[in-house]
Design an enzyme around this catalytic site. Sequence first.
Site, mmCIF file in Angstrom:
data_model
loop_
_atom_site.group_PDB
_atom_site.id
_atom_site.type_symbol
_atom_site.label_atom_id
_atom_site.label_comp_id
_atom_site.label_asym_id
_atom_site.label_seq_id
_atom_site.Cartn_x
_atom_site.Cartn_y
_atom_site.Cartn_z
ATOM 1 N N ILE A 179 -1.060 2.106 -11.578
ATOM 2 C CA ILE A 179 -1.266 2.717 -10.265
ATOM 3 C C ILE A 179 -1.111 1.644 -9.189
ATOM 4 C CG2 ILE A 179 -3.100 3.648 -8.780
ATOM 5 C CD1 ILE A 179 -3.838 5.523 -10.997
ATOM 6 N N ALA A 180 -0.292 1.972 -8.160
ATOM 7 C CA ALA A 180 0.024 0.976 -7.120
ATOM 8 C C ALA A 180 -1.168 0.690 -6.223
ATOM 9 C CB ALA A 180 1.192 1.497 -6.280
ATOM 10 N N CYS A 181 -1.993 1.675 -6.024
ATOM 11 C CA CYS A 181 -3.113 1.540 -5.105
ATOM 12 C C CYS A 181 -4.210 2.469 -5.566
ATOM 13 C CB CYS A 181 -2.656 1.912 -3.698
ATOM 14 S SG CYS A 181 -3.986 2.211 -2.518
ATOM 15 N N PRO A 182 -5.441 2.083 -5.634
ATOM 16 C CA PRO A 182 -5.973 0.792 -5.222
ATOM 17 C C PRO A 182 -6.068 -0.177 -6.395
ATOM 18 C CG PRO A 182 -7.766 2.298 -5.658
ATOM 19 C CD PRO A 182 -6.500 3.051 -5.945
ATOM 20 N N PRO A 212 -8.332 7.608 -8.743
ATOM 21 C CA PRO A 212 -8.191 6.315 -8.063
ATOM 22 C C PRO A 212 -6.887 6.239 -7.272
ATOM 23 C CG PRO A 212 -7.703 6.064 -10.382
ATOM 24 C CD PRO A 212 -8.104 7.499 -10.190
#
Lengths: 377, 76
Positions: free
Chosen positions: B12-15, A289
């Site tokens: 997690i920064a993205c997404p 992700p």
Amino acid sequence: MKKAVVVGGGVGGTIVANALARRFDRDEVEITVISESSKHLYLPGLISVAMGQHDPDWVSKDERSLLSGKIRFIQSPAERILPKESQVLVEGNSYNYDYLVIATGSRLVPEDVPGYSTGALHFYDVDGALKVRDAVSSFTGGTIVVGVASVPYKCPPAPLEFTYLLDEYFRRKGIREKVTIEYLYPINGVFPIRTVEPMLAKILEERNVTVRTFFNTESIDPVTKEVTSLEGETVKYDLLVMVPPHRGSKLIEESGMGDRGGWLATDRYTLKVQGYDNIYAVGDATDIPISKAGSTAHYEARVVSDRLTEELQGAVESEKKYNGHVFCFLETGYGKGLTLDFDYDHAPKPSKPGSIAHWEKIILNKLYWSTVPKARV
Amino acid sequence: MVSTVSLDVRHIACPPGLWVIIPPLRQGDIGDIVEVLTTDPKDKDDIAKWIKKTGHELLYVRCEQDYERIAVRKMK
């Protein structure tokens, strides 16, 4: 002699192969790259083609010319991976490997959205970018809708950059007041990184771009020129430029190795394909992700080539880990841009658009062919 | 056959969480359950707003030690 096979001739696969070729002689490791295409595409350049700033020749080169002479290049589609046999099948031939790197990228599947093929344009390949260029340059007024059919898609900043550049293009042409620009995005915001999204949304507002969020495209009617979302909204357009749906490669699907979207279950730190000790994945092909971007493939490829080097030299398991590093340029138009530099643990900090990032992007464009795929940076 | 998918976007920064649950909910079968593990406090509201528009069902939001588990059932 050990054998390393890389499937995919994009940025990730090319870097891994060239980095290994620098470290091993021909009689130590046989390195093979299998790629469906003879061409290597510089995908970040496609927006420039779509905006009429560059010719299409500028975004592609022969893959063979980018690979070290030590590397065997097979230009043909791989048909199947047989992990138990450690083989890749290509046109009736089988290629054995000790280590396999899957760098097959993502596949555009416009057929996933009814009406897309006749109703929408995109700039995600050379032909598409040329069609967008012609449509934009001949557009004299009306509504241009820019959107994203579904997630995930590669290069998350691309539709936003394209929208900013469209605004600049029509202002410079002196017909901006005749052109309505509408931006559709699948999630709650105009961009997937929360730390910079408000600033990017504000620029759209300042440029008089209408925004609709929570818009996942379900169908397009090319006759009535309407695009309808899964969420039940319908938007009319005169010109629709939409990032097409993406899936993993057919090779992954036909080898029975992917999830429903064709993405490979991949360890986000070691980049090993789950369940296989001798198979790595880089770039868009993974299910990690994280942004599907050229820089992601670049940084992952450096980690995989380091890990493979150690393992080909006899290490049981390398300690090298991917930290989620991504670095993207985002053009905001009018000769300005910004950079997004982040990893798993650190979100990008918002920075005001400026001319430095814009010029850095131009320099990268010029240096790309002699540095990135050749594993020199 | 109904399946359950669990996706981890913690730290997690993205997404964001909504980004990763959309594909399995679009491609899956009715009744499938998609769970996301997230440390982003805004994910809960985003997902709730989206499923209200799309007709899926919010099964649960569970607060764990330093993250949340949010599960959605595909309804159509």
